[in-house]
Write an enzyme that holds these catalytic residues in place. Structure first.
Site, PDB file in Angstrom:
ATOM      1  N   CYS A   2      15.076   4.727 -33.991  1.00 36.21           N
ATOM      2  CA  CYS A   2      14.871   5.565 -32.810  1.00 36.21           C
ATOM      3  C   CYS A   2      13.510   6.253 -32.822  1.00 36.21           C
ATOM      4  CB  CYS A   2      15.942   6.637 -32.738  1.00 36.21           C
ATOM      5  SG  CYS A   2      17.593   5.973 -32.756  1.00 36.21           S
ATOM      6  N   ARG A  27       8.998   0.512 -33.385  1.00 39.70           N
ATOM      7  CA  ARG A  27      10.034   0.880 -34.345  1.00 39.70           C
ATOM      8  C   ARG A  27      11.320   0.076 -34.140  1.00 39.70           C
ATOM      9  NH1 ARG A  27       9.214   5.810 -36.846  1.00 39.70           N
ATOM     10  NH2 ARG A  27      11.429   6.322 -36.868  1.00 39.70           N
ATOM     11  N   TRP A  74      17.844   2.906 -31.249  1.00 36.79           N
ATOM     12  CA  TRP A  74      18.314   1.758 -32.036  1.00 36.79           C
ATOM     13  C   TRP A  74      19.742   2.104 -32.403  1.00 36.79           C
ATOM     14  CZ3 TRP A  74      19.971   0.518 -37.054  1.00 36.79           C
ATOM     15  CH2 TRP A  74      19.871  -0.834 -37.412  1.00 36.79           C
ATOM     16  N   ASN A  98      17.079  11.083 -33.861  1.00 41.09           N
ATOM     17  CA  ASN A  98      16.888   9.937 -34.753  1.00 41.09           C
ATOM     18  C   ASN A  98      17.620  10.257 -36.042  1.00 41.09           C
ATOM     19  OD1 ASN A  98      15.965   7.801 -36.310  1.00 41.09           O
ATOM     20  ND2 ASN A  98      13.959   8.736 -36.690  1.00 41.09           N
ATOM     21  N   GLY A  99      18.393   9.301 -36.567  1.00 38.46           N
ATOM     22  CA  GLY A  99      19.104   9.539 -37.824  1.00 38.46           C
ATOM     23  C   GLY A  99      20.597   9.485 -37.604  1.00 38.46           C
ATOM     24  N   LYS A 483      10.179 -13.822 -43.407  1.00 41.21           N
ATOM     25  CA  LYS A 483       9.360 -13.766 -42.174  1.00 41.21           C
ATOM     26  C   LYS A 483       9.907 -14.743 -41.144  1.00 41.21           C
ATOM     27  CE  LYS A 483       7.626 -10.883 -42.662  1.00 41.21           C
ATOM     28  NZ  LYS A 483       7.209  -9.809 -43.526  1.00 41.21           N
ATOM     29  N   HIS A 502      20.449 -26.211 -59.283  1.00 43.77           N
ATOM     30  CA  HIS A 502      21.696 -25.508 -59.612  1.00 43.77           C
ATOM     31  C   HIS A 502      22.501 -25.193 -58.365  1.00 43.77           C
ATOM     32  CE1 HIS A 502      20.447 -25.260 -63.749  1.00 43.77           C
ATOM     33  NE2 HIS A 502      19.285 -24.776 -63.354  1.00 43.77           N
ATOM     34  N   LYS A 602      11.435  -1.054 -37.311  1.00 48.02           N
ATOM     35  CA  LYS A 602      10.260  -0.998 -38.178  1.00 48.02           C
ATOM     36  C   LYS A 602      10.460  -0.031 -39.322  1.00 48.02           C
ATOM     37  CE  LYS A 602       5.955  -1.915 -39.201  1.00 48.02           C
ATOM     38  NZ  LYS A 602       5.836  -3.187 -39.922  1.00 48.02           N
TER      39      LYS A 602
HETATM   40  C1  F6R Z   1      10.020  -7.298 -43.128  1.00 52.25           C
HETATM   41  C2  F6R Z   1       9.907  -5.856 -43.061  1.00 52.25           C
HETATM   42  C3  F6R Z   1      10.944  -5.055 -43.744  1.00 52.25           C
HETATM   43  C4  F6R Z   1      10.297  -3.844 -44.433  1.00 52.25           C
HETATM   44  C5  F6R Z   1      11.374  -2.926 -45.006  1.00 52.25           C
HETATM   45  C6  F6R Z   1      10.798  -1.740 -45.757  1.00 52.25           C
HETATM   46  O1  F6R Z   1       9.015  -7.932 -42.398  1.00 52.25           O
HETATM   47  O2  F6R Z   1       9.021  -5.325 -42.446  1.00 52.25           O
HETATM   48  O3  F6R Z   1      11.672  -5.810 -44.656  1.00 52.25           O
HETATM   49  O4  F6R Z   1       9.447  -4.298 -45.435  1.00 52.25           O
HETATM   50  O5  F6R Z   1      12.180  -2.452 -43.965  1.00 52.25           O
HETATM   51  O6  F6R Z   1      10.025  -0.942 -44.931  1.00 52.25           O
HETATM   52  P1  F6R Z   1       8.974   0.085 -45.515  1.00 52.25           P
HETATM   53  O7  F6R Z   1       7.914  -0.715 -46.186  1.00 52.25           O
HETATM   54  O8  F6R Z   1       8.479   0.857 -44.343  1.00 52.25           O
HETATM   55  O9  F6R Z   1       9.715   0.934 -46.510  1.00 52.25           O
END
Ligand code: F6R
Length: 607
Positions: A2, A27, A74, A98-99, A483, A502, A602
């Site tokens: 959020c 985000r 979100w 948010n939270g 990715k 395996h 994000k």
């Molecule tokens: C993948 C991605 C996520 C972040 C993860 C941690 O492309 O972006 O897996 O790496 O959510 O986020 P941070 O680095 O902000 O703690």
């Protein structure tokens, strides 16, 4: 997750609210809304889906008002819908949040018993109802907020708008980030400096349990009932940093930025003339460190996986790595003189923060590798090793990951030198390889047409894709698979090449492409055997290697990419770029929402 914005001033605020929400889109969200005061009454416009829907609603049904709040949601409690979209309101107050309010059920039961009727399925509504209940007991908004904070459990940031009060906006934070922006006759409050960037660079970051009263002229911050002072800082984020430039997506722009941001990061961690690593003063003596624990989530965890190879090999330091969401609940004993490194782009990931706090309670020295220096993880660390990636807007992490790797390699070299495990010549050789890295990454980016072709012709129609690598290329195989699944929605898995036989080899047939991450290094012969095993079973191979590797195996691959030959220690950083571009062009071929993939956020500020 959020995003929050609030504006109080003397001019119409809805355009500013929408503008800030656009900055928060990165985000991840699934509904959005705004509320203002119109003749003292709360008026809202909320829509499911993307901001274009909210803009269309506002075009049909404009929202005047000089004070307002906005939100991108979100969903956690309650599905994404207009009814659950924020602002959540009663006739007295509107809230953006948010939270997660962890004790929302207990509070809801109490409030329902009082006779209050709930209109949404959100945990947020208990805050709106609790504030309303307090206001109806003749408390002022300030008293109502102070009292509500005492009742709320969990991690949250929230902003409240009160009926009849054109003169104040209130905010509060515990765990989730919230920042105040100082304007000229207008004040702002938002999730982060990115949200505030269109309006001001003068920013105050609220601390845990702070709550704030904003007027058009300034902000008064409290902890409990006590007024506290917080610094006004100059944010380094400019509006220009937030655009896509000439690129079609933020992700592509950020992939292209890697040579320059890795170069900027190296300027901080290397002395080019002497080719020596220059780490900031750290509160640990590497010669006395008994054990290193590294923790993070998602892509940042793969940075820890690569760094384990570096710290073990270059510094002969025992390293434990664990995803933060597991570490925080496992309660492992930690050794005396231990160091814990938390790695996070946002610096706000709730699991990483909790793991950091656990390690701190175990008396570990906490270092963090973060991209947002004002973040909670940075603030709670004993020392910060910043990545200088600049704002990362694409939800899928790219430049943050390669700069994390760059910083961690510099740190491992520094630790290796301190522990007398690296000769000066070796350090200079590794530093030289790092200095050359931006040019090699540029060369990899220059092969974009080939990645586009492989994405379109080999990967886009696949149902499953495997990635394999060995040694420090194994985490890059995992990153490539992550990715691809994130942005193209194709099922993908990364494996250590030696593990194929395996189990996963059962999946191989001509329909399953296998991407092989194989720089010429000490384990090349081993990955070459795994390559042959896949080939023998009809697998469609995509080979990422250098000229030597491609001359050995390329004739058997469906496609090969020839990357510059580099010192093996820096290969994981270089080989990340092709797996990013393969995922990107596959997603483009499939027409998915590259920058805001479905269901992803994000900055993961909830459990
Ligand atoms: C993948 C991605 C996520 C972040 C993860 C941690 O492309 O972006 O897996 O790496 O959510 O986020 P941070 O680095 O902000 O703690």
């Amino acid at each position: 997750m959020c995003g929050i914005i609030g504006v109080i001033g003397n001019a119409p605020v809805t355009p500013s609210l929408v503008e800030a929400l656009k900055r928060l889109e990165y985000r991840g969200y699934d509904s959005a809304g705004v509320a203002t005061l119109v003749n003292g009454h709360i008026e809202r416009r909320r829509t499911e889906g993307k901001l274009v829907n909210l803009e269309a609603r506002l075009a049909k049904d404009p929202l005047p008002g000089t004070i307002g709040i906005g939100h991108t949601r979100w969903a956690t409690h309650g599905k994404p819908s207009e009814r659950n979209a924020h602002p959540i309101a009663t006739d007295q107050v509107a809230i953006v949040h948010n939270g997660i309010i962890e004790n929302f059920q207990e509070l809801k039961n109490e409030l329902v018993a009082e006779g209050r009727r709930f209109d949404s399925d959100t945990d947020t509504e208990v805050v709106a109802q609790l504030l309303t209940s307090n206001l109806e007991r003749q408390m002022s908004p300030q008293q109502a907020m102070g009292k509500a904070m005492e009742r709320l459990r969990g991690a949250f940031a929230l902003v409240a708008l009160f009926t009849g009060r054109h003169d104040i906006l209130m905010g509060a934070r515990r765990g989730s980030s919230l920042a105040v922006g100082h304007g000229d006759g207008e004040m702002y409050i938002g999730t982060d400096a990115l949200a505030l960037a269109p309006f001001t660079k003068r920013v105050t970051y609220l601390e845990d349990d702070d709550w704030v009263v904003l007027t058009a002229k300034g902000a008064t911050i409290y902890q409990g009932q006590t007024e506290v002072k917080r610094e006004v800082r100059q944010s380094g984020i400019s509006g220009a940093m937030m655009g896509k430039g000439n690129h079609r997506h933020f992700m592509l722009k950020e992939i292209h930025e890697q040579p320059s941001v890795i170069g900027d990061t190296l300027q901080t961690y290397l002395e080019p003339a002497t080719r020596l690593v220059t780490l900031p003063a750290l509160p640990c003596d590497w010669t006395k460190v008994s054990r290193l624990t590294m923790t993070a989530c998602g892509t940042a965890f793969y940075a820890c996986m690569v760094a384990k190879y570096w710290f073990e090999r270059l510094a002969r330091l025992p390293v434990d790595i664990e995803v933060a969401s597991e570490l925080r609940y496992r309660e492992p004993p930690m050794s005396e003189n231990g160091v814990c490194i938390a790695v996070s782009q946002s610096g706000e990931t709730v699991d990483t923060l909790a793991a950091l706090r656990y390690a701190k309670a175990q008396k570990q020295t906490i270092l963090s590798v973060v991209n947002v220096p004002e973040s909670a993880i940075a603030r709670e660390s004993h020392a910060v090793l910043p990545t200088l990636a600049g704002p990362e807007i694409g939800v899928a992490s790219t430049k943050a990951f390669t700069t994390q790797l760059t910083v961690l390699l510099a740190a491992a070299i520094g630790a290796g030198r301190a522990r007398r495990n690296l000769s000066r010549e070796e350090e200079m050789r590794l530093a030289g390889a790092l200095i050359e890295l931006p040019a090699h990454i540029n060369a990899a980016i220059g092969m974009e047409e080939q990645f586009r072709w492989i994405g379109q012709e080999i990967l886009a129609d696949a149902r499953d894709v495997l990635y394999i690598g060995r040694g420090s290329s194994f985490p890059i195989a995992l990153e490539g698979a992550l990715k691809l699944k994130e942005i193209s929605y194709i099922h993908a898995e990364g494996y250590a090449g030696g593990e194929m036989k395996h189990g996963p080899i059962a999946l191989i047939d001509e329909m399953v492409p296998v991407v092989v991450v194989a720089p010429s290094d000490a384990v090349f012969d081993k990955i070459a055997s795994n390559f042959e095993q896949v080939k023998a079973r009809g697998g469609k191979l995509v080979l990422l290697s250098d000229a030597e590797g491609v001359s050995r195996l390329g004739s058997q691959a469906a496609a090969s990419i020839i990357l510059p030959r580099v010192e093996p220690a820096v290969a994981p950083i270089l080989y990340t770029v092709p797996v990013q571009l393969l995922a990107y062009y596959t997603a483009v071929a499939k027409g998915t929402d590259v920058d805001q993939p479905r269901n992803l956020a994000k900055s993961v500020t909830v459990e």
